[in-house]
Scaffold this active site. Structure first.
Site, PDB file in Angstrom:
ATOM      1  N   ASN A  10       0.746  -1.224   0.219  1.00 48.18           N
ATOM      2  CA  ASN A  10       0.437  -0.072   0.278  1.00 48.18           C
ATOM      3  C   ASN A  10       0.737   1.210  -0.221  1.00 48.18           C
ATOM      4  OD1 ASN A  10      -1.601   2.185  -0.158  1.00 48.18           O
ATOM      5  ND2 ASN A  10      -2.498   1.642   2.400  1.00 48.18           N
ATOM      6  N   TRP A  11       1.276   1.831  -0.949  1.00 51.15           N
ATOM      7  CA  TRP A  11       2.113   3.131  -1.735  1.00 51.15           C
ATOM      8  C   TRP A  11       1.300   4.258  -0.631  1.00 51.15           C
ATOM      9  CZ3 TRP A  11       4.302   2.402  -7.429  1.00 51.15           C
ATOM     10  CH2 TRP A  11       4.480   1.191  -6.613  1.00 51.15           C
ATOM     11  N   LYS A  12      -0.382   4.649  -0.593  1.00 48.73           N
ATOM     12  CA  LYS A  12      -0.559   5.919   0.212  1.00 48.73           C
ATOM     13  C   LYS A  12      -0.075   6.924  -0.869  1.00 48.73           C
ATOM     14  CE  LYS A  12      -0.209   3.739   4.613  1.00 48.73           C
ATOM     15  NZ  LYS A  12       0.164   3.678   5.759  1.00 48.73           N
TER      16      LYS A  12
ATOM     17  N   GLU B 103      -5.204  -4.888  10.682  1.00 41.98           N
ATOM     18  CA  GLU B 103      -4.288  -3.964  10.986  1.00 41.98           C
ATOM     19  C   GLU B 103      -4.595  -3.355  12.459  1.00 41.98           C
ATOM     20  OE1 GLU B 103      -2.181  -2.968   6.720  1.00 41.98           O
ATOM     21  OE2 GLU B 103      -3.924  -1.904   7.908  1.00 41.98           O
TER      22      GLU B 103
ATOM     23  N   GLY C 256       2.321   2.342  10.340  1.00 43.98           N
ATOM     24  CA  GLY C 256       3.012   3.513  10.425  1.00 43.98           C
ATOM     25  C   GLY C 256       4.237   4.196  11.180  1.00 43.98           C
TER      26      GLY C 256
ATOM     27  N   HIS D 282      -9.342   1.540   5.062  1.00 39.21           N
ATOM     28  CA  HIS D 282      -7.993   1.592   5.477  1.00 39.21           C
ATOM     29  C   HIS D 282      -8.301   2.292   6.558  1.00 39.21           C
ATOM     30  CE1 HIS D 282      -4.138   2.866   6.566  1.00 39.21           C
ATOM     31  NE2 HIS D 282      -3.207   1.802   5.907  1.00 39.21           N
TER      32      HIS D 282
ATOM     33  N   GLY E 226       2.904  -1.124   4.480  1.00 44.53           N
ATOM     34  CA  GLY E 226       2.894   0.242   3.963  1.00 44.53           C
ATOM     35  C   GLY E 226       4.407   0.951   3.058  1.00 44.53           C
ATOM     36  N   GLY E 227       5.262   1.090   4.418  1.00 46.97           N
ATOM     37  CA  GLY E 227       6.088   2.168   4.035  1.00 46.97           C
ATOM     38  C   GLY E 227       7.189   0.800   3.766  1.00 46.97           C
TER      39      GLY E 227
ATOM     40  N   SER F  38       3.721  -2.075  10.111  1.00 48.01           N
ATOM     41  CA  SER F  38       4.734  -2.247  10.784  1.00 48.01           C
ATOM     42  C   SER F  38       5.610  -3.037  10.505  1.00 48.01           C
ATOM     43  CB  SER F  38       4.987  -1.463  11.457  1.00 48.01           C
ATOM     44  OG  SER F  38       4.995  -0.026  11.856  1.00 48.01           O
TER      45      SER F  38
ATOM     46  N   GLU G  98      -6.135   4.836   7.921  1.00 45.51           N
ATOM     47  CA  GLU G  98      -6.510   6.252   7.026  1.00 45.51           C
ATOM     48  C   GLU G  98      -7.459   7.244   6.857  1.00 45.51           C
ATOM     49  OE1 GLU G  98      -2.328   5.532   5.519  1.00 45.51           O
ATOM     50  OE2 GLU G  98      -1.851   5.256   7.660  1.00 45.51           O
TER      51      GLU G  98
HETATM   52  P1  PGA Z   1       3.142   0.331   7.935  1.00 45.91           P
HETATM   53  O1  PGA Z   1       1.566   0.938   6.990  1.00 45.91           O
HETATM   54  O2  PGA Z   1       3.489  -0.814   6.983  1.00 45.91           O
HETATM   55  O3  PGA Z   1       3.859   2.006   7.227  1.00 45.91           O
HETATM   56  O4  PGA Z   1       3.149   0.506   8.646  1.00 45.91           O
HETATM   57  C1  PGA Z   1       0.457  -0.162   7.308  1.00 45.91           C
HETATM   58  C2  PGA Z   1      -0.412  -0.268   6.292  1.00 45.91           C
HETATM   59  O5  PGA Z   1      -0.504   1.106   6.510  1.00 45.91           O
HETATM   60  O6  PGA Z   1      -1.321  -0.161   5.224  1.00 45.91           O
END
Ligand code: PGA
Length: 228
Positions: free
Chosen positions: A6-8, A150, A156, A84, A207-208, A186, A86
């Site tokens: 997930n590149w956001k 999650e 994050g 998600h 994500g990251g 993470s 966010e």
């Molecule tokens: P993260 O994000 O790996 O950067 O914690 C995961 C996500 O939001 O899907």
């Protein structure tokens, strides 16, 4: 195993093309890229399996800023994330809007990764299972539906759930709904193997660590090693 990146709100079309040129998914793992809307075509053109980060429930209509399932399908996109944390936190998504987005996308023929997970204060109050039950209750079983567990406090933050805690939550989600469950929060090359080794962890939503082709490939390799 499914490993989704997930590149956001990172990577325009040029960076997406560069990532795809540098990344090769190892055998035995399904690697999925979730770039921003404007970069979906670049990822599709590179031959990747591509999911959008969100999708609207209507096929079209007066919904400024939204994108529908048929529009994604016209681009060659294979699926979408729904709910998600966010989106829930910054854009007022509710269990109801998440359910509507997921149901419409599945109905249209897209695959869906629907995200669930508790806030830190909910875990501290002992409400994790109640929150997960509420979030999962609005989702209908479907062969193309995948859940991502999650824990919001792990996204994050560099704070990953322990493998035991992830396993416990995954087993609980599976007791409610028959679907594969990805872990997210993470996930990194250093912790992927022990998380993915848990019996009810069916993959990861990253994500990251999915922004760099080498670290995303390392996570995919860890997944391939476990179930092969
Ligand atoms: P993260 O994000 O790996 O950067 O914690 C995961 C996500 O939001 O899907």
């Amino acid at each position: 195993m499914l490993i989704a990146g997930n590149w956001k709100m990172f990577k325009g079309p040029a960076e997406t093309a560069a990532f795809c040129a540098a990344f090769e998914a190892p055998a035995g793992v399904e690697a999925v890229l979730c770039p921003p809307y404007v970069s979906l075509s670049a990822a599709v053109a590179a031959g990747a399996t591509v999911f959008a980060q969100n999708v609207h429930w209507a096929a079209d209509g007066a919904y400024t800023g939204e994108i529908s399932a048929p529009m994604l399908q016209e681009l060659g996109v294979h699926g979408a994330i729904a709910g998600h944390s966010e989106r829930r936190r910054y854009f007022c998504e509710t269990d109801d809007t998440v359910a509507r987005r997921a149901a419409a996308a599945l109905e249209a023929g897209l695959r869906v990764i629907a995200c669930v997970g508790e806030l830190e204060e909910e875990r501290e109050r002992g409400e994790t299972e109640a929150v997960l039950a509420r979030q999962v209750a609005v989702l209908e079983p479907h062969p193309a539906l995948v859940i991502a567990y999650e824990p919001v406090w792990a996204i994050g933050t560099g704070r990953t759930a322990t493998p035991e805690l992830a396993q416990e939550a995954h087993a609980f989600v599976k007791s409610l709904l028959d679907a594969p469950v990805l872990y997210g929060g993470s996930v990194k090359p250093e912790n992927a193997a022990e998380l993915l080794a848990q019996p009810d962890v069916d993959g990861a939503l990253v994500g990251g660590a999915s922004l760099d082709p080498d670290s995303f490939a390392a996570i995919c390799l860890a997944a391939a090693a476990i179930r092969s």
